[in-house]
Motif scaffolding. Structure first.
Motif: not given
Length: 204
Positions: A123-128
């Protein structure tokens, strides 16, 4: 963070003007789960958790050297940490299931379970979720897991010049014209029937 503010406003203050920290912690402990469960705006909830951290810092100052209250605050900090992890996991799960659905996965919950949980995905920093296609590729290529994926409907082969494919003659072609077979084909496989009719120059 209105709900914490309301608790603080109602908190009991001693004659010496000191805040009853023990009572405040008890009220926050009871109310926090109802406000920390993510519903529609997970990012907003994360902001609330950060605000709760600031509240803890203030309570620490108010409790001074009282070891018992400090211990309760430490316990509350642990709960905050667990609730934050739960909120982030829920956000990630919803986002991951959405991406898995777009990737053709029919049962995202089961695939996540087979993979070992959401921690096995990136996941990326935005939880995507990122790299979902690469993550599900091994499962897509596994015949035992094929039932988890949406299968593309393949068009049956046909010979466009009036002949047949795989032993099937074109009943719309002049040299193999057969109304009975036309009706059967229209009923069993209308898509193939239209394609064969078009190849034979017949409109249906």
């Amino acid at each position: 963070m209105e709900w914490i503010r309301e608790i603080l406003e109602k908190a009991a203050v001693s004659e010496e003007g000191k805040l009853d920290v023990d009572a405040v912690l008890g009220e926050i402990r009871k109310a926090f789960p109802n406000h920390a469960v993510p519903k529609s705006d997970f990012n907003e909830k994360i902001k609330e958790l950060k605000s709760a951290d600031e509240t803890i810092k203030e309570l620490k100052k108010a409790s001074g050297d009282n070891e018992e209250l400090q211990e309760k605050i430490r316990g509350y900090e642990t709960e905050i940490k667990e609730l934050r992890k739960s909120a982030e996991d829920t956000q990630r799960t919803y986002a991951l299931k959405e991406q898995l659905g777009k990737a053709g996965v029919l049962d995202p919950d089961y695939l996540i379970y087979k993979a070992g949980g959401i921690d096995k995905f990136t996941f990326d920093k935005e939880n995507k979720p990122v790299g979902v296609d690469d993550a599900v590729k091994p499962y897509r290529e596994d015949e035992a897991m094929a039932h988890l994926f949406r299968q593309e409907t393949k068009k049956p082969p046909y010979q466009p010049q009036g002949g047949g494919a795989g032993g099937l003659e074109n009943p719309f072609a002049k040299e193999t014209f057969n109304m009975t077979k036309q009706g059967e084909l229209l009923k069993s496989n209308p898509e193939q029937a239209r394609a064969m009719a078009s190849a034979a120059g017949v409109k249906i």
